[in-house]
Design a protein around this motif. Structure first.
Motif, short mmCIF file in Angstrom:
data_model
loop_
_atom_site.label_atom_id
_atom_site.label_comp_id
_atom_site.label_asym_id
_atom_site.label_seq_id
_atom_site.Cartn_x
_atom_site.Cartn_y
_atom_site.Cartn_z
N LEU A 224 62.47 59.18 56.11
CA LEU A 224 62.83 60.22 55.16
C LEU A 224 64.12 59.90 54.42
CD1 LEU A 224 61.92 63.21 54.58
CD2 LEU A 224 63.66 63.88 56.20
N PRO B 182 53.65 57.89 55.55
CA PRO B 182 53.76 59.30 55.99
C PRO B 182 54.64 60.15 55.08
CG PRO B 182 54.10 57.82 57.84
CD PRO B 182 54.09 56.97 56.61
N SER C 193 44.14 61.47 55.56
CA SER C 193 44.25 61.78 56.99
C SER C 193 43.13 61.09 57.77
CB SER C 193 44.17 63.29 57.23
OG SER C 193 45.26 63.93 56.62
N VAL D 84 44.48 64.72 50.59
CA VAL D 84 45.25 64.65 51.84
C VAL D 84 44.30 64.56 53.04
CG1 VAL D 84 47.06 65.74 53.20
CG2 VAL D 84 47.07 66.00 50.74
N SER D 85 43.21 65.32 52.99
CA SER D 85 42.22 65.22 54.07
C SER D 85 41.69 63.80 54.17
CB SER D 85 41.04 66.17 53.84
OG SER D 85 41.48 67.44 53.48
N LEU E 154 52.01 66.48 49.53
CA LEU E 154 51.66 67.83 49.99
C LEU E 154 52.57 68.91 49.39
CD1 LEU E 154 50.78 67.85 53.81
CD2 LEU E 154 49.55 69.00 51.97
N GLU E 155 53.78 68.50 49.00
CA GLU E 155 54.68 69.50 48.44
C GLU E 155 54.22 69.97 47.07
OE1 GLU E 155 58.81 68.31 48.70
OE2 GLU E 155 58.68 68.47 50.88
N TYR F 215 47.66 70.44 46.82
CA TYR F 215 46.95 70.81 48.04
C TYR F 215 45.48 70.60 47.76
CZ TYR F 215 45.39 73.60 52.00
OH TYR F 215 44.79 74.01 53.15
N ASP F 216 45.05 69.35 47.82
CA ASP F 216 43.64 69.05 47.56
C ASP F 216 43.10 68.10 48.63
OD1 ASP F 216 44.06 66.29 46.89
OD2 ASP F 216 44.72 66.90 44.89
N ILE G 45 41.16 72.90 48.96
CA ILE G 45 40.57 72.64 50.27
C ILE G 45 39.91 73.92 50.78
CG2 ILE G 45 41.07 72.03 52.66
CD1 ILE G 45 43.43 70.40 51.59
N LEU H 167 53.74 63.46 52.78
CA LEU H 167 54.58 64.66 52.83
C LEU H 167 54.97 65.10 51.41
CD1 LEU H 167 55.49 66.05 55.44
CD2 LEU H 167 57.67 64.90 55.22
N ILE I 114 58.47 59.69 60.60
CA ILE I 114 58.88 60.38 59.38
C ILE I 114 60.40 60.57 59.31
CG2 ILE I 114 58.73 62.56 58.11
CD1 ILE I 114 55.80 62.62 59.20
#
Lengths: 260, 274
Positions: A206, A217, A236, A232-233, A224-225, A228-229, A37, A221, A202
């Motif tokens: 969870l 959600p 969103s 996710v955007s 994302l762990e 990171y690309d 990102i 999460l 969440i």
């Protein structure tokens, strides 16, 4: 006087910028070609949106989150409306105790509710995760229903109900033919707010989701762990579009002030 | 009359008892069983410096978040209440939209801004103001930023509703008789707003105290708060008893704060009504 108005409008505009810009950045990064990102973006692509729909966790999660949100909101209305009716119309002792009990799910931290339900329902009672999820989200929605329907009942003139009794309607008929139509707006508002609250939750999900049961959600999460690309955007942006659509619907049929 | 009331209340009451109160008791009670002393598990918990730090960090973040949202929210709500109907509506929509948007989305936005290759570091490096990226993410600072972003709209919404009940004529009267703007603000406006400020503060304080998503995403492993500690003890480490101890402490703090502040709100309400 003048200086204070100036000061507050400067802060106000600044706050609006702070609220909007991060979301705009997310929208822009969802179109970037690079796999990390970055902002400003290089190139332009819809690839990440396609990638969202190739993630089974996201697709299944969207389905499951919607189903749970609808069922839990419906259940909360089913249980909540009779409660509020009694609390606003009947002359019973310790009214505020009852009120506190029915609002109590909002007093306990959500993550604690999730943890307690996991121990009690999933481990001790061996209930299926899906049932436990519905229970958790029902508890989450109930205080919203109680609050909004109470407000609706307060606005609704009791004498209309009494008039219906006098012309010979029994209590049950009056409830369905007179009370419900008159608080319809509050019912719809409670449903919308419950749906959104459940859909976005969440901390409860969870503890109550599992390998075969993903909520959207918590799936994001988890994703994302490890990654990171811009996927996710992109997801969103899809969530923002859902929020915006719900807001437009709410504005059209209720007016947005009903939701706060 | 009575019977139908019982009939209508009992399903809800039963559900709350079976699905909420009993599970909570099942979790709470074992934490008060010890070999020598019923508070043994709590003494052990408070014996660890790390745990004390987690509690203090959780409280600090909640306090700072509340103060920042209050000081940004007050002028914003004041400004909003003075806007014309049309602009007021536009601004309300901008404020409401984040509240209804998923917390993951809103926190993720700050990862892209505060990260090592994030917007801020990139920008400052391009301008040659810094030559190494700063560590902004995974700090207490980033948790506070994320929490402020998360809860500011909620604070503004509760303040706006109390501003809309505000009596602007009193304010004008005060300035007509020659009171300075700052005096008008502190002596005339602020007291009328105290209930809205307290309501907003309860929501923000308890919300950030118990929040899980923001410290999880923006705090990293080093900056634990009670909610993330609870998750780590239970899901990651499988230590149910320790997790339950954390759950009890978190619940007690949250309920205590809510009760005290609600009581304060009631007192002020009564005083204002006089």
């Amino acid at each position: 006087m003048r200086t204070k108005i100036k000061f507050s409008s400067v802060v106000g505009c600044l706050v609006l910028v702070i609220l909007v810009v991060p979301l705009l950045i997310v929208i822009v990064t969802s179109f970037g070609e690079e796999s990390a990102i970055s902002f400003p973006i290089k190139g332009f692509t819809f690839e990440w949106y396609a990638n969202v729909f190739q993630q089974p966790d996201f697709v299944e999660g969207l389905k499951m989150s919607s189903i749970v949100a609808i069922l839990a909101s419906f259940l909360a209305l089913l249980v909540g409306i009779p409660i509020v009716y009694v609390l606003t119309r009947f002359d019973i002792h310790h009214k505020d105790w009852f009120q506190t009990i029915f609002l109590s799910p909002a007093l306990i931290p959500e993550i604690v509710i999730g943890f307690a339900l996991y121990q009690a329902l999933v481990i001790s009672l061996q209930l299926p995760l899906f049932i436990s999820l519905i229970v958790g989200h029902f508890l989450l929605c109930l205080p919203y229903v109680v609050r909004l329907i109470t407000a609706g009942m307060m606005e609704f003139d009791e004498s209309i109900e009494e008039a219906a009794w006098m012309v010979g309607y029994d209590k049950i008929t009056t409830f369905f033919k007179v009370v419900i139509p008159n608080i319809k707006q509050s019912v719809v508002a409670a449903f919308i707010l419950s749906f959104i609250t459940s859909f976005n939750n969440i901390p409860i999900s969870l503890f109550l989701n599992g390998p075969d049961l993903n909520m959207l959600p918590t799936s994001i999460l988890n994703y994302l762990e490890n990654n990171y690309d811009p996927t996710v955007s992109a997801v969103s942006v899809i969530l923002m579009i859902i929020t915006a659509s719900i807001m437009i619907l709410a504005e059209k049929y209720l007016g947005l002030n009903k939701l706060t | 009359m009575k019977r139908s009331a019982v009939l209508l209340l009992s399903p809800g009451l039963l559900l709350i008892i079976v699905l909420l109160i009993l599970p909570i008791l099942q979790m709470f009670l074992p934490t008060f069983v010890g070999d020598q002393f019923f508070l043994e598990k709590y003494l052990n918990f408070f014996h660890s410096n790390g745990n004390i730090q987690v509690i203090l960090r959780t409280l600090m973040i909640a306090v700072i978040t509340t103060l920042i949202t209050l000081s940004l929210g007050l002028p914003t709500a004041y400004w909003m209440s003075r806007l014309g109907d049309r602009w007021k509506k536009v601004v309300s929509i901008i404020v409401l939209f984040p509240i209804l948007t998923n917390a993951v989305v809103r926190n993720f936005a700050w990862i892209t801004i505060l990260g090592k290759n994030g917007v801020i570091n990139n920008f400052l490096m391009q301008l040659h103001i810094i030559d190494k990226p700063m560590t902004l993410l995974y700090t207490n600072f980033s948790i506070v930023i994320g929490s402020v972003y998360l809860f500011l709209p909620i604070m503004i919404t509760s303040l706006v509703s109390s501003f809309s009940q505000l009596n602007f004529e009193v304010e004008e009267a005060a300035s007509v008789i020659g009171a300075r703007p700052s005096i008008v603000f502190f002596k005339v406006i602020l007291p009328q707003l105290s209930v809205g400020m307290l309501t907003g503060s309860i929501l923000v304080f308890v919300g950030s105290l118990t929040a899980y998503t923001t410290p999880q995403l923006l705090g990293g492993n080093k900056n634990m708060v009670l909610a993330t500690l609870l998750q780590q003890q239970s899901i990651t480490l499988g230590d149910w008893t320790s997790a339950s101890v954390v759950a009890v402490i978190l619940t007690v703090i949250a309920v205590l704060v809510m009760t005290i502040m609600n009581y304060g709100t009631k007192l002020m309400d009564r005083r204002n009504a006089k």
